[in-house]
Design a protein around this motif. Sequence first.
Motif, PDB file in Angstrom:
ATOM      1  N   ARG A 115       0.808  -1.228   0.000  1.00  0.00           N
ATOM      2  CA  ARG A 115       0.000   0.000   0.000  1.00  0.00           C
ATOM      3  C   ARG A 115       0.837   1.273   0.000  1.00  0.00           C
ATOM      4  NH1 ARG A 115      -4.770  -1.884  -1.815  1.00  0.00           N
ATOM      5  NH2 ARG A 115      -5.472  -3.668  -0.587  1.00  0.00           N
ATOM      6  N   ARG A 116       1.960   1.234  -0.687  1.00  0.00           N
ATOM      7  CA  ARG A 116       2.796   2.419  -0.786  1.00  0.00           C
ATOM      8  C   ARG A 116       2.224   3.356  -1.854  1.00  0.00           C
ATOM      9  NH1 ARG A 116       8.940  -0.204  -0.669  1.00  0.00           N
ATOM     10  NH2 ARG A 116       8.842  -0.996   1.483  1.00  0.00           N
ATOM     11  N   PRO A 117       2.425   4.653  -1.703  1.00  0.00           N
ATOM     12  CA  PRO A 117       1.880   5.597  -2.691  1.00  0.00           C
ATOM     13  C   PRO A 117       2.463   5.355  -4.075  1.00  0.00           C
ATOM     14  CG  PRO A 117       3.440   6.681  -1.209  1.00  0.00           C
ATOM     15  CD  PRO A 117       3.160   5.336  -0.620  1.00  0.00           C
ATOM     16  N   SER A 118       1.620   5.488  -5.083  1.00  0.00           N
ATOM     17  CA  SER A 118       2.049   5.249  -6.456  1.00  0.00           C
ATOM     18  C   SER A 118       2.149   6.570  -7.204  1.00  0.00           C
ATOM     19  CB  SER A 118       1.064   4.302  -7.149  1.00  0.00           C
ATOM     20  OG  SER A 118       1.465   4.060  -8.463  1.00  0.00           O
ATOM     21  N   SER A 119       2.458   6.472  -8.472  1.00  0.00           N
ATOM     22  CA  SER A 119       2.516   7.641  -9.346  1.00  0.00           C
ATOM     23  C   SER A 119       2.090   7.205 -10.740  1.00  0.00           C
ATOM     24  CB  SER A 119       3.936   8.220  -9.394  1.00  0.00           C
ATOM     25  OG  SER A 119       4.816   7.305 -10.022  1.00  0.00           O
ATOM     26  N   LEU A 120       1.739   8.174 -11.554  1.00  0.00           N
ATOM     27  CA  LEU A 120       1.319   7.868 -12.915  1.00  0.00           C
ATOM     28  C   LEU A 120       2.459   7.189 -13.685  1.00  0.00           C
ATOM     29  CD1 LEU A 120      -0.761   8.058 -15.177  1.00  0.00           C
ATOM     30  CD2 LEU A 120       0.124  10.352 -15.686  1.00  0.00           C
ATOM     31  N   THR A 121       3.687   7.617 -13.430  1.00  0.00           N
ATOM     32  CA  THR A 121       4.840   7.037 -14.118  1.00  0.00           C
ATOM     33  C   THR A 121       4.961   5.552 -13.825  1.00  0.00           C
ATOM     34  OG1 THR A 121       5.992   9.153 -13.928  1.00  0.00           O
ATOM     35  CG2 THR A 121       7.326   7.223 -14.462  1.00  0.00           C
ATOM     36  N   LYS A 122       4.796   5.180 -12.539  1.00  0.00           N
ATOM     37  CA  LYS A 122       4.897   3.767 -12.160  1.00  0.00           C
ATOM     38  C   LYS A 122       3.779   2.950 -12.792  1.00  0.00           C
ATOM     39  CE  LYS A 122       7.208   4.411  -7.690  1.00  0.00           C
ATOM     40  NZ  LYS A 122       7.067   4.261  -6.210  1.00  0.00           N
ATOM     41  N   LEU A 123       2.579   3.515 -12.826  1.00  0.00           N
ATOM     42  CA  LEU A 123       1.444   2.795 -13.415  1.00  0.00           C
ATOM     43  C   LEU A 123       1.658   2.600 -14.918  1.00  0.00           C
ATOM     44  CD1 LEU A 123      -1.537   4.510 -11.549  1.00  0.00           C
ATOM     45  CD2 LEU A 123      -0.553   2.254 -11.118  1.00  0.00           C
ATOM     46  N   VAL A 124       2.219   3.611 -15.573  1.00  0.00           N
ATOM     47  CA  VAL A 124       2.528   3.487 -16.999  1.00  0.00           C
ATOM     48  C   VAL A 124       3.566   2.384 -17.214  1.00  0.00           C
ATOM     49  CG1 VAL A 124       3.619   4.628 -18.972  1.00  0.00           C
ATOM     50  CG2 VAL A 124       1.921   5.847 -17.594  1.00  0.00           C
ATOM     51  N   ALA A 125       4.583   2.365 -16.352  1.00  0.00           N
ATOM     52  CA  ALA A 125       5.621   1.327 -16.454  1.00  0.00           C
ATOM     53  C   ALA A 125       5.029  -0.056 -16.270  1.00  0.00           C
ATOM     54  CB  ALA A 125       6.713   1.580 -15.416  1.00  0.00           C
ATOM     55  N   LEU A 126       4.123  -0.198 -15.318  1.00  0.00           N
ATOM     56  CA  LEU A 126       3.461  -1.484 -15.094  1.00  0.00           C
ATOM     57  C   LEU A 126       2.673  -1.917 -16.323  1.00  0.00           C
ATOM     58  CD1 LEU A 126       2.100  -1.263 -11.419  1.00  0.00           C
ATOM     59  CD2 LEU A 126       3.807  -2.838 -12.297  1.00  0.00           C
ATOM     60  N   GLY A 127       1.944  -0.981 -16.921  1.00  0.00           N
ATOM     61  CA  GLY A 127       1.163  -1.290 -18.113  1.00  0.00           C
ATOM     62  C   GLY A 127       2.048  -1.720 -19.276  1.00  0.00           C
ATOM     63  N   VAL A 275      11.657  -1.076 -17.381  1.00  0.00           N
ATOM     64  CA  VAL A 275      12.764  -1.049 -16.408  1.00  0.00           C
ATOM     65  C   VAL A 275      13.408   0.334 -16.385  1.00  0.00           C
ATOM     66  CG1 VAL A 275      15.038  -1.982 -15.838  1.00  0.00           C
ATOM     67  CG2 VAL A 275      13.239  -3.516 -16.637  1.00  0.00           C
ATOM     68  N   VAL A 276      13.655   0.889 -17.555  1.00  0.00           N
ATOM     69  CA  VAL A 276      14.283   2.213 -17.651  1.00  0.00           C
ATOM     70  C   VAL A 276      13.382   3.277 -17.033  1.00  0.00           C
ATOM     71  CG1 VAL A 276      15.064   3.994 -19.253  1.00  0.00           C
ATOM     72  CG2 VAL A 276      15.624   1.593 -19.689  1.00  0.00           C
ATOM     73  N   ILE A 277      12.077   3.200 -17.295  1.00  0.00           N
ATOM     74  CA  ILE A 277      11.130   4.180 -16.733  1.00  0.00           C
ATOM     75  C   ILE A 277      11.148   4.127 -15.210  1.00  0.00           C
ATOM     76  CG2 ILE A 277       8.684   4.759 -16.491  1.00  0.00           C
ATOM     77  CD1 ILE A 277       8.304   3.899 -19.390  1.00  0.00           C
ATOM     78  N   VAL A 278      11.115   2.904 -14.655  1.00  0.00           N
ATOM     79  CA  VAL A 278      11.130   2.747 -13.194  1.00  0.00           C
ATOM     80  C   VAL A 278      12.422   3.303 -12.618  1.00  0.00           C
ATOM     81  CG1 VAL A 278      11.224   1.057 -11.323  1.00  0.00           C
ATOM     82  CG2 VAL A 278       9.566   0.773 -13.160  1.00  0.00           C
ATOM     83  N   ALA A 279      13.562   3.026 -13.270  1.00  0.00           N
ATOM     84  CA  ALA A 279      14.861   3.509 -12.773  1.00  0.00           C
ATOM     85  C   ALA A 279      14.929   5.031 -12.807  1.00  0.00           C
ATOM     86  CB  ALA A 279      15.998   2.899 -13.614  1.00  0.00           C
ATOM     87  N   ILE A 280      14.451   5.637 -13.900  1.00  0.00           N
ATOM     88  CA  ILE A 280      14.467   7.105 -14.006  1.00  0.00           C
ATOM     89  C   ILE A 280      13.550   7.730 -12.958  1.00  0.00           C
ATOM     90  CG2 ILE A 280      13.833   9.049 -15.485  1.00  0.00           C
ATOM     91  CD1 ILE A 280      14.741   7.390 -17.881  1.00  0.00           C
ATOM     92  N   GLU A 281      12.359   7.157 -12.790  1.00  0.00           N
ATOM     93  CA  GLU A 281      11.406   7.680 -11.810  1.00  0.00           C
ATOM     94  C   GLU A 281      11.968   7.584 -10.396  1.00  0.00           C
ATOM     95  OE1 GLU A 281       7.838   8.030  -9.272  1.00  0.00           O
ATOM     96  OE2 GLU A 281       9.301   6.415  -9.346  1.00  0.00           O
ATOM     97  N   LYS A 282      12.642   6.456 -10.121  1.00  0.00           N
ATOM     98  CA  LYS A 282      13.240   6.285  -8.788  1.00  0.00           C
ATOM     99  C   LYS A 282      14.357   7.290  -8.569  1.00  0.00           C
ATOM    100  CE  LYS A 282      15.301   2.759  -5.805  1.00  0.00           C
ATOM    101  NZ  LYS A 282      15.750   1.352  -5.710  1.00  0.00           N
ATOM    102  N   SER A 283      15.155   7.519  -9.597  1.00  0.00           N
ATOM    103  CA  SER A 283      16.268   8.468  -9.492  1.00  0.00           C
ATOM    104  C   SER A 283      15.751   9.885  -9.253  1.00  0.00           C
ATOM    105  CB  SER A 283      17.099   8.422 -10.777  1.00  0.00           C
ATOM    106  OG  SER A 283      18.122   9.382 -10.746  1.00  0.00           O
ATOM    107  N   ALA A 284      14.628  10.228  -9.885  1.00  0.00           N
ATOM    108  CA  ALA A 284      14.075  11.579  -9.752  1.00  0.00           C
ATOM    109  C   ALA A 284      13.568  11.872  -8.346  1.00  0.00           C
ATOM    110  CB  ALA A 284      12.941  11.766 -10.754  1.00  0.00           C
ATOM    111  N   HIS A 285      13.219  10.815  -7.589  1.00  0.00           N
ATOM    112  CA  HIS A 285      12.661  11.005  -6.250  1.00  0.00           C
ATOM    113  C   HIS A 285      13.660  10.714  -5.148  1.00  0.00           C
ATOM    114  CE1 HIS A 285       8.955  10.841  -8.619  1.00  0.00           C
ATOM    115  NE2 HIS A 285       8.407  11.485  -7.635  1.00  0.00           N
TER     116      HIS A 285
END
Length: 288
Positions: A115-127, A275-285
Amino acid sequence: MQFLGILLIVISAISFGVIPVFAHFAYASGVTPLTVLFFRFAIAGICLCAYLIIQKIPLPRSKNLRTLILLGSIGFVLQSLSFFHALTVASPGLIVLLLYLYPTIVVAISILILRRPSSLTKLVALGIALLGTLLTVGSVRETQTLGVILGLISASVYATYVLIGEQVMEEVSPLTASTVMISSAATVYGGMVAIWGLSFPTLLSGWLAIAALALISTILAIGTLFAGIKLLGASTAAILSTLEPVVTIGLSMMILHESVTKTQLIGGALILIAVVIVAIEKSAHQPP
Protein backbone atom coordinates in the motif's frame (compact mmCIF):
# COMPACT_ATOMS: atom_id res chain seq x y z
CA MET A 1 35.37 8.50 -13.85
CA GLN A 2 31.96 8.39 -15.53
CA PHE A 3 33.40 6.50 -18.49
CA LEU A 4 35.01 4.02 -16.09
CA GLY A 5 31.66 3.56 -14.32
CA ILE A 6 29.90 2.90 -17.64
CA LEU A 7 32.63 0.43 -18.64
CA LEU A 8 32.29 -1.44 -15.34
CA ILE A 9 28.50 -1.77 -15.68
CA VAL A 10 28.87 -2.95 -19.28
CA ILE A 11 31.38 -5.60 -18.15
CA SER A 12 28.96 -6.63 -15.40
CA ALA A 13 26.01 -6.86 -17.79
CA ILE A 14 28.00 -8.99 -20.24
CA SER A 15 29.24 -11.22 -17.41
CA PHE A 16 25.67 -11.81 -16.24
CA GLY A 17 24.39 -12.09 -19.80
CA VAL A 18 26.59 -15.09 -20.64
CA ILE A 19 25.14 -17.18 -17.78
CA PRO A 20 22.72 -19.12 -20.04
CA VAL A 21 25.53 -19.91 -22.50
CA PHE A 22 27.84 -21.22 -19.78
CA ALA A 23 24.92 -23.17 -18.30
CA HIS A 24 24.20 -24.72 -21.72
CA PHE A 25 27.75 -26.09 -22.02
CA ALA A 26 27.66 -27.33 -18.42
CA TYR A 27 24.38 -29.19 -19.04
CA ALA A 28 25.75 -30.61 -22.30
CA SER A 29 28.54 -32.27 -20.31
CA GLY A 30 26.01 -34.24 -18.27
CA VAL A 31 25.61 -32.17 -15.11
CA THR A 32 22.33 -31.21 -13.47
CA PRO A 33 21.26 -27.66 -12.53
CA LEU A 34 21.75 -28.59 -8.85
CA THR A 35 25.38 -29.54 -9.46
CA VAL A 36 26.03 -26.36 -11.46
CA LEU A 37 24.54 -24.18 -8.73
CA PHE A 38 26.43 -25.92 -5.94
CA PHE A 39 29.80 -25.41 -7.60
CA ARG A 40 28.93 -21.88 -8.71
CA PHE A 41 27.99 -20.65 -5.24
CA ALA A 42 30.63 -22.72 -3.42
CA ILE A 43 33.53 -21.40 -5.52
CA ALA A 44 32.23 -17.83 -5.43
CA GLY A 45 31.50 -18.02 -1.69
CA ILE A 46 35.01 -19.27 -0.87
CA CYS A 47 36.63 -16.52 -2.97
CA LEU A 48 34.47 -13.75 -1.49
CA CYS A 49 34.96 -14.96 2.09
CA ALA A 50 38.72 -15.07 1.51
CA TYR A 51 38.60 -11.47 0.27
CA LEU A 52 36.72 -10.30 3.40
CA ILE A 53 39.24 -12.09 5.62
CA ILE A 54 42.27 -10.67 3.79
CA GLN A 55 40.80 -7.15 3.83
CA LYS A 56 39.68 -7.63 7.47
CA ILE A 57 36.13 -6.57 6.61
CA PRO A 58 33.77 -7.46 9.48
CA LEU A 59 30.47 -9.28 9.08
CA PRO A 60 27.21 -7.34 9.57
CA ARG A 61 25.60 -7.04 12.99
CA SER A 62 23.59 -9.98 14.27
CA LYS A 63 20.12 -8.79 13.17
CA ASN A 64 21.23 -7.89 9.65
CA LEU A 65 23.36 -11.01 9.49
CA ARG A 66 20.34 -13.22 10.24
CA THR A 67 18.29 -11.45 7.58
CA LEU A 68 21.03 -11.86 4.96
CA ILE A 69 21.46 -15.53 5.81
CA LEU A 70 17.72 -16.08 5.33
CA LEU A 71 17.73 -14.11 2.07
CA GLY A 72 20.62 -16.22 0.79
CA SER A 73 19.46 -19.63 1.99
CA ILE A 74 15.85 -19.14 0.86
CA GLY A 75 15.68 -16.26 -1.63
CA PHE A 76 18.89 -16.93 -3.56
CA VAL A 77 18.23 -20.67 -3.63
CA LEU A 78 14.62 -20.42 -4.86
CA GLN A 79 15.47 -17.76 -7.44
CA SER A 80 18.54 -19.53 -8.85
CA LEU A 81 16.91 -22.98 -8.84
CA SER A 82 13.88 -21.78 -10.79
CA PHE A 83 16.06 -19.74 -13.18
CA PHE A 84 18.56 -22.51 -13.97
CA HIS A 85 15.84 -25.16 -14.32
CA ALA A 86 13.96 -22.79 -16.65
CA LEU A 87 17.04 -22.67 -18.89
CA THR A 88 16.71 -26.42 -19.48
CA VAL A 89 13.19 -26.19 -20.93
CA ALA A 90 12.94 -22.76 -22.57
CA SER A 91 14.88 -20.27 -24.66
CA PRO A 92 17.62 -18.46 -22.66
CA GLY A 93 16.64 -15.08 -24.14
CA LEU A 94 13.03 -15.57 -23.09
CA ILE A 95 13.97 -16.52 -19.51
CA VAL A 96 16.31 -13.55 -19.06
CA LEU A 97 13.66 -11.16 -20.37
CA LEU A 98 11.15 -12.58 -17.88
CA LEU A 99 13.69 -12.11 -15.07
CA TYR A 100 13.87 -8.42 -16.00
CA LEU A 101 10.24 -8.08 -14.96
CA TYR A 102 11.44 -7.93 -11.35
CA PRO A 103 11.64 -4.09 -11.09
CA THR A 104 8.02 -3.74 -12.20
CA ILE A 105 7.01 -6.65 -9.93
CA VAL A 106 8.62 -4.69 -7.07
CA VAL A 107 6.45 -1.71 -8.01
CA ALA A 108 3.33 -3.91 -8.22
CA ILE A 109 3.97 -5.47 -4.78
CA SER A 110 4.63 -2.03 -3.31
CA ILE A 111 1.31 -0.71 -4.63
CA LEU A 112 -1.00 -3.71 -4.20
CA ILE A 113 0.36 -5.38 -1.04
CA LEU A 114 2.44 -2.83 0.86
CA ARG A 115 0.00 0.00 0.00
CA ARG A 116 2.80 2.42 -0.79
CA PRO A 117 1.88 5.60 -2.69
CA SER A 118 2.05 5.25 -6.46
CA SER A 119 2.52 7.64 -9.35
CA LEU A 120 1.32 7.87 -12.92
CA THR A 121 4.84 7.04 -14.12
CA LYS A 122 4.90 3.77 -12.16
CA LEU A 123 1.44 2.79 -13.42
CA VAL A 124 2.53 3.49 -17.00
CA ALA A 125 5.62 1.33 -16.45
CA LEU A 126 3.46 -1.48 -15.09
CA GLY A 127 1.16 -1.29 -18.11
CA ILE A 128 4.09 -1.35 -20.55
CA ALA A 129 5.68 -4.30 -18.72
CA LEU A 130 2.40 -6.23 -18.75
CA LEU A 131 1.94 -5.63 -22.48
CA GLY A 132 5.55 -6.62 -23.08
CA THR A 133 5.08 -9.83 -21.10
CA LEU A 134 1.96 -10.77 -23.04
CA LEU A 135 3.78 -10.25 -26.35
CA THR A 136 6.88 -12.09 -25.15
CA VAL A 137 5.17 -15.24 -23.83
CA GLY A 138 2.14 -15.17 -26.12
CA SER A 139 3.93 -16.85 -29.01
CA VAL A 140 6.02 -19.41 -27.11
CA ARG A 141 5.64 -23.10 -27.88
CA GLU A 142 3.69 -25.32 -25.49
CA THR A 143 6.91 -27.17 -24.72
CA GLN A 144 8.27 -23.97 -23.17
CA THR A 145 5.29 -23.37 -20.85
CA LEU A 146 7.10 -24.82 -17.83
CA GLY A 147 10.09 -22.59 -18.57
CA VAL A 148 7.83 -19.51 -18.67
CA ILE A 149 6.28 -20.45 -15.31
CA LEU A 150 9.71 -21.01 -13.74
CA GLY A 151 10.97 -17.74 -15.25
CA LEU A 152 8.07 -15.80 -13.73
CA ILE A 153 8.66 -17.53 -10.37
CA SER A 154 12.34 -16.55 -10.55
CA ALA A 155 11.48 -12.90 -11.23
CA SER A 156 8.84 -12.85 -8.46
CA VAL A 157 11.22 -14.35 -5.87
CA TYR A 158 13.91 -11.88 -6.92
CA ALA A 159 11.50 -8.95 -6.52
CA THR A 160 10.41 -10.22 -3.10
CA TYR A 161 13.89 -10.47 -1.61
CA VAL A 162 14.81 -7.10 -3.12
CA LEU A 163 11.94 -5.58 -1.12
CA ILE A 164 12.81 -7.52 2.03
CA GLY A 165 16.48 -6.63 1.78
CA GLU A 166 15.97 -2.90 1.16
CA GLN A 167 16.44 -1.86 4.77
CA VAL A 168 19.40 -4.18 5.31
CA MET A 169 21.16 -2.87 2.21
CA GLU A 170 21.02 0.65 3.62
CA GLU A 171 23.12 -0.50 6.59
CA VAL A 172 25.43 -3.11 5.02
CA SER A 173 27.86 -2.79 2.12
CA PRO A 174 26.67 -4.62 -1.02
CA LEU A 175 29.86 -6.70 -1.18
CA THR A 176 29.50 -7.92 2.40
CA ALA A 177 25.81 -8.63 1.90
CA SER A 178 26.48 -10.60 -1.29
CA THR A 179 29.21 -12.61 0.41
CA VAL A 180 26.88 -13.65 3.23
CA MET A 181 23.99 -14.47 0.88
CA ILE A 182 26.13 -16.41 -1.61
CA SER A 183 27.82 -18.36 1.19
CA SER A 184 24.42 -19.15 2.74
CA ALA A 185 23.13 -20.37 -0.62
CA ALA A 186 26.25 -22.50 -1.07
CA THR A 187 25.63 -24.11 2.33
CA VAL A 188 22.05 -24.99 1.39
CA TYR A 189 23.15 -26.39 -1.97
CA GLY A 190 25.83 -28.39 -0.15
CA GLY A 191 23.11 -30.03 1.93
CA MET A 192 21.04 -30.70 -1.18
CA VAL A 193 23.85 -32.39 -3.10
CA ALA A 194 24.66 -34.43 0.03
CA ILE A 195 21.13 -35.85 -0.25
CA TRP A 196 20.66 -36.08 -4.04
CA GLY A 197 24.30 -36.39 -5.08
CA LEU A 198 26.50 -34.69 -7.68
CA SER A 199 26.70 -35.31 -11.40
CA PHE A 200 30.25 -34.48 -12.43
CA PRO A 201 30.96 -33.15 -15.94
CA THR A 202 32.09 -35.75 -18.46
CA LEU A 203 33.75 -33.14 -20.66
CA LEU A 204 36.43 -30.52 -19.99
CA SER A 205 34.06 -27.90 -21.42
CA GLY A 206 31.67 -28.66 -18.55
CA TRP A 207 34.30 -27.94 -15.91
CA LEU A 208 35.35 -24.76 -17.72
CA ALA A 209 31.71 -23.63 -17.93
CA ILE A 210 31.18 -24.17 -14.20
CA ALA A 211 34.39 -22.29 -13.36
CA ALA A 212 33.30 -19.45 -15.67
CA LEU A 213 29.90 -19.26 -13.96
CA ALA A 214 31.60 -18.83 -10.58
CA LEU A 215 34.49 -16.57 -11.54
CA ILE A 216 33.06 -14.52 -14.43
CA SER A 217 29.27 -14.59 -13.98
CA THR A 218 29.35 -14.26 -10.19
CA ILE A 219 32.54 -12.73 -8.77
CA LEU A 220 33.50 -10.50 -11.74
CA ALA A 221 29.85 -9.63 -12.45
CA ILE A 222 29.10 -8.63 -8.86
CA GLY A 223 32.42 -6.83 -8.32
CA THR A 224 32.12 -4.67 -11.43
CA LEU A 225 28.44 -4.01 -10.72
CA PHE A 226 29.12 -2.65 -7.24
CA ALA A 227 32.11 -0.62 -8.44
CA GLY A 228 29.99 0.83 -11.25
CA ILE A 229 27.14 1.68 -8.89
CA LYS A 230 29.60 3.52 -6.65
CA LEU A 231 30.67 5.71 -9.58
CA LEU A 232 27.32 6.18 -11.37
CA GLY A 233 24.55 5.53 -8.84
CA ALA A 234 22.06 2.67 -8.68
CA SER A 235 19.48 4.06 -11.10
CA THR A 236 21.95 4.75 -13.92
CA ALA A 237 23.47 1.33 -13.34
CA ALA A 238 20.02 -0.27 -13.58
CA ILE A 239 19.42 1.38 -16.95
CA LEU A 240 22.80 0.31 -18.34
CA SER A 241 22.29 -3.23 -17.00
CA THR A 242 19.45 -3.71 -19.49
CA LEU A 243 22.29 -4.62 -21.85
CA GLU A 244 22.27 -8.05 -20.14
CA PRO A 245 19.25 -9.57 -21.95
CA VAL A 246 20.50 -8.07 -25.22
CA VAL A 247 23.78 -9.96 -24.72
CA THR A 248 21.93 -13.16 -23.83
CA ILE A 249 19.64 -13.01 -26.86
CA GLY A 250 22.52 -12.17 -29.21
CA LEU A 251 24.75 -14.99 -27.93
CA SER A 252 21.85 -17.44 -27.87
CA MET A 253 21.16 -16.73 -31.53
CA MET A 254 24.83 -16.90 -32.58
CA ILE A 255 26.15 -19.73 -30.39
CA LEU A 256 23.10 -21.78 -29.40
CA HIS A 257 21.19 -21.10 -32.64
CA GLU A 258 18.06 -20.09 -30.74
CA SER A 259 15.30 -18.38 -32.71
CA VAL A 260 13.47 -15.26 -31.50
CA THR A 261 10.29 -13.98 -33.15
CA LYS A 262 9.68 -10.33 -33.97
CA THR A 263 6.78 -10.30 -31.52
CA GLN A 264 9.06 -11.54 -28.73
CA LEU A 265 11.64 -8.90 -29.57
CA ILE A 266 8.98 -6.17 -29.38
CA GLY A 267 7.71 -7.60 -26.08
CA GLY A 268 11.24 -7.77 -24.70
CA ALA A 269 11.90 -4.18 -25.74
CA LEU A 270 8.75 -3.06 -23.89
CA ILE A 271 9.86 -4.91 -20.73
CA LEU A 272 13.25 -3.17 -20.84
CA ILE A 273 11.59 0.21 -21.50
CA ALA A 274 9.53 -0.34 -18.33
CA VAL A 275 12.76 -1.05 -16.41
CA VAL A 276 14.28 2.21 -17.65
CA ILE A 277 11.13 4.18 -16.73
CA VAL A 278 11.13 2.75 -13.19
CA ALA A 279 14.86 3.51 -12.77
CA ILE A 280 14.47 7.11 -14.01
CA GLU A 281 11.41 7.68 -11.81
CA LYS A 282 13.24 6.28 -8.79
CA SER A 283 16.27 8.47 -9.49
CA ALA A 284 14.07 11.58 -9.75
CA HIS A 285 12.66 11.01 -6.25
CA GLN A 286 15.95 10.18 -4.52
CA PRO A 287 17.91 12.87 -2.68
CA PRO A 288 21.35 13.58 -4.14
